[in-house]
Design a protein around this motif. Structure first.
Motif, PDB file in Angstrom:
ATOM      1  N   LEU A 138      -6.451  21.225  60.221  1.00 47.80           N
ATOM      2  CA  LEU A 138      -5.060  21.309  59.756  1.00 47.80           C
ATOM      3  C   LEU A 138      -4.823  20.364  58.576  1.00 47.80           C
ATOM      4  CD1 LEU A 138      -3.265  21.546  63.225  1.00 47.80           C
ATOM      5  CD2 LEU A 138      -3.401  23.353  61.498  1.00 47.80           C
ATOM      6  N   HIS A 139      -5.442  19.177  58.639  1.00 46.50           N
ATOM      7  CA  HIS A 139      -5.334  18.243  57.516  1.00 46.50           C
ATOM      8  C   HIS A 139      -5.970  18.826  56.258  1.00 46.50           C
ATOM      9  CE1 HIS A 139      -3.421  14.595  58.889  1.00 46.50           C
ATOM     10  NE2 HIS A 139      -4.066  14.695  60.037  1.00 46.50           N
ATOM     11  N   ARG A 140      -7.204  19.345  56.413  1.00 49.58           N
ATOM     12  CA  ARG A 140      -7.917  19.893  55.251  1.00 49.58           C
ATOM     13  C   ARG A 140      -7.128  21.030  54.619  1.00 49.58           C
ATOM     14  NH1 ARG A 140     -12.524  20.450  58.752  1.00 49.58           N
ATOM     15  NH2 ARG A 140     -13.531  18.408  58.838  1.00 49.58           N
ATOM     16  N   LEU A 141      -6.438  21.805  55.455  1.00 44.88           N
ATOM     17  CA  LEU A 141      -5.677  22.942  54.946  1.00 44.88           C
ATOM     18  C   LEU A 141      -4.256  22.545  54.531  1.00 44.88           C
ATOM     19  CD1 LEU A 141      -6.892  25.604  57.520  1.00 44.88           C
ATOM     20  CD2 LEU A 141      -7.163  25.790  55.049  1.00 44.88           C
ATOM     21  N   GLY A 142      -3.926  21.273  54.718  1.00 46.42           N
ATOM     22  CA  GLY A 142      -2.601  20.803  54.300  1.00 46.42           C
ATOM     23  C   GLY A 142      -1.441  21.400  55.092  1.00 46.42           C
ATOM     24  N   GLN A 143      -1.678  21.682  56.377  1.00 49.65           N
ATOM     25  CA  GLN A 143      -0.630  22.300  57.210  1.00 49.65           C
ATOM     26  C   GLN A 143       0.192  21.212  57.897  1.00 49.65           C
ATOM     27  OE1 GLN A 143      -0.446  25.776  57.374  1.00 49.65           O
ATOM     28  NE2 GLN A 143      -2.170  25.931  55.960  1.00 49.65           N
ATOM     29  N   HIS A 144       0.965  20.490  57.083  1.00 44.83           N
ATOM     30  CA  HIS A 144       1.658  19.319  57.620  1.00 44.83           C
ATOM     31  C   HIS A 144       2.770  19.682  58.595  1.00 44.83           C
ATOM     32  CE1 HIS A 144      -0.804  17.010  54.997  1.00 44.83           C
ATOM     33  NE2 HIS A 144      -0.435  17.753  53.956  1.00 44.83           N
TER      34      HIS A 144
ATOM     35  N   MET B 183      -1.928  29.776  61.629  1.00 42.83           N
ATOM     36  CA  MET B 183      -1.892  28.419  62.195  1.00 42.83           C
ATOM     37  C   MET B 183      -1.247  28.404  63.579  1.00 42.83           C
ATOM     38  SD  MET B 183      -3.434  26.802  59.948  1.00 42.83           S
ATOM     39  CE  MET B 183      -4.126  27.863  58.676  1.00 42.83           C
ATOM     40  N   PHE B 184      -0.097  29.086  63.688  1.00 36.61           N
ATOM     41  CA  PHE B 184       0.638  29.041  64.957  1.00 36.61           C
ATOM     42  C   PHE B 184       0.043  29.984  66.008  1.00 36.61           C
ATOM     43  CE2 PHE B 184       4.083  27.360  62.131  1.00 36.61           C
ATOM     44  CZ  PHE B 184       4.110  26.104  62.715  1.00 36.61           C
TER      45      PHE B 184
END
Lengths: 220, 220
Positions: A138-144, B183-184
């Motif tokens: 999630l970090h690598r994909l920037g899904q903050h 993501m979800f």
């Protein structure tokens, strides 16, 4: 019962039963002649459990054998048995969790989360690595915005776990509890995944175009 | 950037990048000479997303290609795009859901659950079959205490979905929202699965031997 009846009773085809016997997932029946064996209720039950692990849980034959092995292991403490069953149900991640900066950071984030919520978890619980991998991704994909919900997911998981563990202790034998660990891990994972998708569709369609969160209206 | 840099930037080995190119998961770079191509930021981002689908989500190459294809599909309504992405992320079940009595009953149970909770879900949502399969399995295995928690799981799923859909609409482009569905769905599935196992260990160890639910004390 004979293998044909076992097959009819469980809906598992005979070649598949033979495969599970060869692979050691299903214990052998009681031999009554050189090419005849008798199977009991425990075989029918075990077969259904194998199908649950393989079909619903998506576990490999090797992983299923490990889980079933721990279910059968008597003589060790109950907590040990339950822990081993749960650990063997957790998908191993092939990548080295320390293979880059974001993975290392994610490992620390997992410990911080455990500390923040006051959860006591053994260092060798494989779910730590699983969680770290998701966080790193999630970090690598920037899904903050997903990462912002981490504590919300954690609270939900703990609330559910309280209900699940309650149900687990209400079971009266070690065997039933060990099987319960399988149910509350992989079967409940599949249950939640399906329910979440159904609920998401309901809510996405219900709220589309209402702009209630300030997002732009869909272009339908 | 050249492929070597793309590999260094994303941590994905060159042979794997070539495989994704051949399989059509990664769009080709801009050719600058007969055996040289240039890749951009969108390739780096796409590569990370492929790894998320394959490594974390456990999706097959075929399934991942379908998901990525829907992410790229412009021109249709947004709800349609989001729905297609979600449906393509849901693991298909090979078994015919109507193959026996308990499966048929489970399909009806899914509809009853949707009605009871007032959820509107299309008949072709594949999560219906997924949920029916889990319910049928739990019935076959006689896990009534797990089935008793079904409405609890449903409420939890809907509460989470409300937060998730809120975050989804807060994203400003169709592309970001479509990626948000990934993501979800699969990433959050993995997140929840890991968190649930950690929370379960915390609670099992914490409550062992307290007999607080009336169950027998563990034999450790």
């Amino acid at each position: 019962m004979r293998m044909a009846e076992l097959s009819a009773r469980t809906g598992v085809p005979i070649p598949t039963i033979k495969f599970y016997l060869r692979e050691g997932l299903l214990p052998p029946g009681e031999r009554t002649s050189p090419n005849q064996a008798q199977y009991g209720e425990e075989h029918a039950r075990r077969l259904k459990l194998i199908r649950a692990l393989v079909d619903v849980g998506g576990l490999s034959i090797v992983a299923s054998r490990a889980v079933l092995g721990h279910l059968d292991s008597g003589g060790v403490g109950e907590l040990d048995t339950l822990g081993k069953v749960q650990y063997s149900l957790t998908r191993r991640h092939e990548r080295d969790p320390d293979d880059d900066e974001s993975s290392r950071a994610a490992g620390e984030q997992v410990q911080q989360l455990l500390d923040r919520h006051g959860w006591h978890v053994r260092p060798d619980n494989p779910a730590r690595a699983g969680l770290a991998e998701v966080l790193a991704t999630l970090h690598r994909l920037g899904q903050h915005d997903v990462l912002d919900l981490l504590d919300r997911y954690a609270d939900t998981a703990h609330d559910l776990a309280a209900t699940e563990v309650d149900a687990l202790w209400r079971r009266t034998s070690v065997e039933d509890r060990a099987e319960g660990v399988v149910m509350f891990s992989v079967l409940a994972d599949a249950l939640l995944a399906a329910l979440r998708r159904l609920a998401q569709e309901d809510l996405v369609v219900r709220t589309a175009g209402t702009g209630r969160t300030g997002g732009g209206a869909p272009q339908t």
